[in-house]
Write a protein that holds these residues in place. Structure first.
Motif, PDB file in Angstrom:
ATOM      1  N   MET A   1       0.484  -0.391   0.000  1.00  0.00           N
ATOM      2  CA  MET A   1       0.000   0.000   0.000  1.00  0.00           C
ATOM      3  C   MET A   1       0.769   0.621   0.000  1.00  0.00           C
ATOM      4  O   MET A   1       1.371   0.300   1.550  1.00  0.00           O
ATOM      5  N   ARG A   2       1.570   0.904  -3.948  1.00  0.00           N
ATOM      6  CA  ARG A   2       2.090   1.617  -2.788  1.00  0.00           C
ATOM      7  C   ARG A   2       1.420   1.016  -1.556  1.00  0.00           C
ATOM      8  O   ARG A   2       0.194   0.962  -1.491  1.00  0.00           O
ATOM      9  N   ARG A   3       2.160   0.559  -0.543  1.00  0.00           N
ATOM     10  CA  ARG A   3       1.584  -0.138   0.587  1.00  0.00           C
ATOM     11  C   ARG A   3       1.895   0.509   1.946  1.00  0.00           C
ATOM     12  O   ARG A   3       1.162   0.367   2.885  1.00  0.00           O
ATOM     13  N   ILE A   4       3.013   1.168   2.035  1.00  0.00           N
ATOM     14  CA  ILE A   4       3.436   1.615   3.348  1.00  0.00           C
ATOM     15  C   ILE A   4       2.881   2.982   3.685  1.00  0.00           C
ATOM     16  O   ILE A   4       2.943   3.900   2.915  1.00  0.00           O
ATOM     17  N   ARG A   5       2.406   3.132   4.903  1.00  0.00           N
ATOM     18  CA  ARG A   5       1.789   4.363   5.317  1.00  0.00           C
ATOM     19  C   ARG A   5       2.820   5.270   5.953  1.00  0.00           C
ATOM     20  O   ARG A   5       3.376   4.991   6.991  1.00  0.00           O
ATOM     21  N   THR A   6       3.053   6.423   5.318  1.00  0.00           N
ATOM     22  CA  THR A   6       3.989   7.379   5.862  1.00  0.00           C
ATOM     23  C   THR A   6       3.220   8.400   6.691  1.00  0.00           C
ATOM     24  O   THR A   6       2.524   9.247   6.169  1.00  0.00           O
ATOM     25  N   VAL A   7       3.328   8.345   7.998  1.00  0.00           N
ATOM     26  CA  VAL A   7       2.569   9.240   8.859  1.00  0.00           C
ATOM     27  C   VAL A   7       3.255  10.590   8.923  1.00  0.00           C
ATOM     28  O   VAL A   7       4.448  10.677   9.173  1.00  0.00           O
ATOM     29  N   ALA A   8       2.529  11.647   8.681  1.00  0.00           N
ATOM     30  CA  ALA A   8       3.093  12.988   8.774  1.00  0.00           C
ATOM     31  C   ALA A   8       3.484  13.257  10.212  1.00  0.00           C
ATOM     32  O   ALA A   8       2.692  13.116  11.128  1.00  0.00           O
ATOM     33  N   GLU A 258      17.122   8.614   3.855  1.00  0.00           N
ATOM     34  CA  GLU A 258      16.247   9.680   3.380  1.00  0.00           C
ATOM     35  C   GLU A 258      15.031   9.148   2.624  1.00  0.00           C
ATOM     36  O   GLU A 258      14.160   9.928   2.238  1.00  0.00           O
ATOM     37  N   TYR A 259      14.969   7.851   2.423  1.00  0.00           N
ATOM     38  CA  TYR A 259      13.856   7.283   1.666  1.00  0.00           C
ATOM     39  C   TYR A 259      12.582   7.314   2.508  1.00  0.00           C
ATOM     40  O   TYR A 259      12.590   6.961   3.677  1.00  0.00           O
ATOM     41  N   ALA A 260      11.471   7.695   1.836  1.00  0.00           N
ATOM     42  CA  ALA A 260      10.216   7.796   2.572  1.00  0.00           C
ATOM     43  C   ALA A 260       9.010   7.287   1.804  1.00  0.00           C
ATOM     44  O   ALA A 260       7.947   7.098   2.390  1.00  0.00           O
ATOM     45  N   GLN A 261       9.141   7.046   0.498  1.00  0.00           N
ATOM     46  CA  GLN A 261       7.945   6.730  -0.287  1.00  0.00           C
ATOM     47  C   GLN A 261       8.288   5.846  -1.472  1.00  0.00           C
ATOM     48  O   GLN A 261       8.375   6.282  -2.600  1.00  0.00           O
ATOM     49  N   ASN A 262       8.519   4.562  -1.202  1.00  0.00           N
ATOM     50  CA  ASN A 262       8.673   3.565  -2.277  1.00  0.00           C
ATOM     51  C   ASN A 262      10.014   3.574  -2.995  1.00  0.00           C
ATOM     52  O   ASN A 262      10.201   2.812  -3.937  1.00  0.00           O
ATOM     53  N   GLN A 263      10.963   4.420  -2.580  1.00  0.00           N
ATOM     54  CA  GLN A 263      12.240   4.430  -3.289  1.00  0.00           C
ATOM     55  C   GLN A 263      12.980   3.100  -3.170  1.00  0.00           C
ATOM     56  O   GLN A 263      13.700   2.712  -4.095  1.00  0.00           O
TER      57      GLN A 263
END
Length: 437
Positions: A1-8, A258-263
């Motif tokens: 979920m793209r799988r992972i939830r990145t919480v602000a 520094e990766y945060a969103q599917n890199q």
């Protein structure tokens, strides 16, 4: 979920949660609709891109409109923005009618009073509680309360590995323990390539990994009463073990801090990284040009032995839930849409497309869910996964501890050794932040 939830991260999110009231869909350009023939829907970014999600979901929403006469206005919200958007909606009253949430947020959002409870009467509208897998319902809110959402997509973590890179390094099977993973990772971390991918700035991913490692060290981040226990020996050991994959073992690239969103998935797909721990990644690999034959899947490693319950847990119970804002002006239409999205037919279509496991029992009978990847995920969910703590302040937990792990990765990326004292200091800070909120 793209799988992972990145919480602000940050105090703004926590303040919003504390101030949240029982507000829901309203009348605005972004909010819920008052018309009985329209709905607004915030979908989470499940696929390789927002545009891909729109392409996947739009035909299904048109199908719902044809069946019911209700038009659905779709917005796909990035995970980096989703929690903040939801919390803002609970205070402003300008939210959607229906929305996706990370299942780990269920208790936190339930505590705001903004979401429609799924009591017996509402369950009957979607065919009854018994249609859903019980473990998936375990991540829909606090124990003893009516669920705040229903399961939509179920997932678990698995270890994905590059078959060609393994063969070239003389590794004949995927690692089953962390010691084996470290050994393999060192062989694979050569000539600008790396053994394992991570996402050090992805707060939710950080939480998922250290939660599992804490279980394997016989610890948890909360005690039975819900009190934070972030600085116990087991939790400190878990966080140190995870960060040491970069700091000490040198099998994770420093840039991953520094990766945060599917890199990390992109690096894996481009043969830059040989292994990655992820939830249902097949769709993303394919979208990035990687053939199914190029990668394999195995259970996430344990400290020793084989995956199971207790200290052999190797995944959190991952997944996406679907919820209705309680103050939606179109409750009947919203629950009808939830019924459609959780129907046997739609579950087969959507879960097959996204590579997830249907939380609806009847949908799992489809042969599409018997492929090797999903067999690993289904087995993990059935035998060796545990739900994250269902506590009201779970979102603060993800923010505070996630940021602690992020800070440690940043130090490791700069070349610093990470001591037990360093880890304990960061977790102490996170625990103090929880107490002050």
């Amino acid at each position: 979920m793209r799988r992972i939830r990145t919480v602000a991260g940050g105090a703004a999110v926590i303040t919003l949660l504390a101030a949240a009231t029982a507000c829901g869909g309203g009348t605005s350009t972004d909010g819920g609709s008052e018309s009985p023939k329209t709905l607004t829907y915030w979908a989470s970014n499940q696929g390789p891109s927002i545009e891909a999600d729109k392409k996947i979901l739009t035909p299904e929403l048109k199908k719902f409109e044809k069946q019911t006469g209700i038009k659905v206005k779709l917005e796909v919200v990035p995970w980096s923005d989703l929690l903040t958007r939801i919390l803002t909606a609970t205070t402003s009253g300008q939210g959607p009618d229906v929305l996706n949430i990370g299942n780990t947020w269920s208790s936190s959002l339930q505590a705001t009073g903004a979401l429609l409870p799924w009591d017996d009467k509402n369950f009957e509208k979607v065919g009854g509680r018994d249609r859903f897998v019980e473990s998936a319902l375990g991540s829909t809110g606090a124990e003893g309360k009516d669920p705040a959402a229903l399961p939509l997509y179920s997932m678990a973590y698995a270890l994905y590995y590059n078959k060609v890179m393994f063969k070239d390094a003389g590794i004949d099977k995927p690692p089953a323990t962390w010691a084996e993973l470290t050994e393999a990772g060192k062989k694979l971390s050569q000539n600008g390539k790396w053994g394992l991918g991570a996402e050090g700035s992805n707060l939710s991913n950080n939480i998922h990994q250290v939660f599992v490692l804490a279980k394997q060290h016989g610890a948890d981040f909360f005690d039975a009463s819900g009190k934070p226990t972030f600085t116990s020996d087991g939790t400190v050991a878990a966080v140190k073990q995870y960060v040491d994959m970069m700091a000490k073992d040198k099998i994770v690239a420093p840039g991953n801090a520094e990766y945060a969103q599917n890199q990390s998935l992109s690096d894996f797909s481009k043969d830059k990284t040989a292994m990655v721990l992820w939830q249902a990644a097949a769709t993303t690999f394919k979208s990035q040009g990687m053939d199914d034959e190029e990668w394999g899947v195995a259970p996430v490693p344990v400290q020793s032995g084989t995956p199971g319950q207790g200290e052999q847990v190797n995944s959190m119970v991952a997944g996406i839930n679907i919820a209705v804002f309680k103050n939606s002006k179109n409750i009947d239409g919203a629950t009808e849409f939830v019924k459609f999205m959780t129907s046997d037919a739609e579950q087969k279509i959507l879960c097959q497309t996204y590579g997830s496991v249907p939380p609806v029992k009847a949908a799992q009978d489809d042969p599409a869910f018997d492929r090797p990847e999903l067999k690993v995920l289904r087995e993990t969910l059935a035998t060796s996964a545990a739900a994250l703590p269902q506590v009201p302040d779970e979102s603060q937990f993800e923010t505070n501890v996630g940021n602690a792990v992020k800070a440690l990765f940043a130090k490791a990326a700069g070349g610093a050794a990470i001591s037990t004292a360093d880890v304990k200091a960061e977790l102490t800070k996170a625990e103090q932040q929880m107490a002050s909120q």
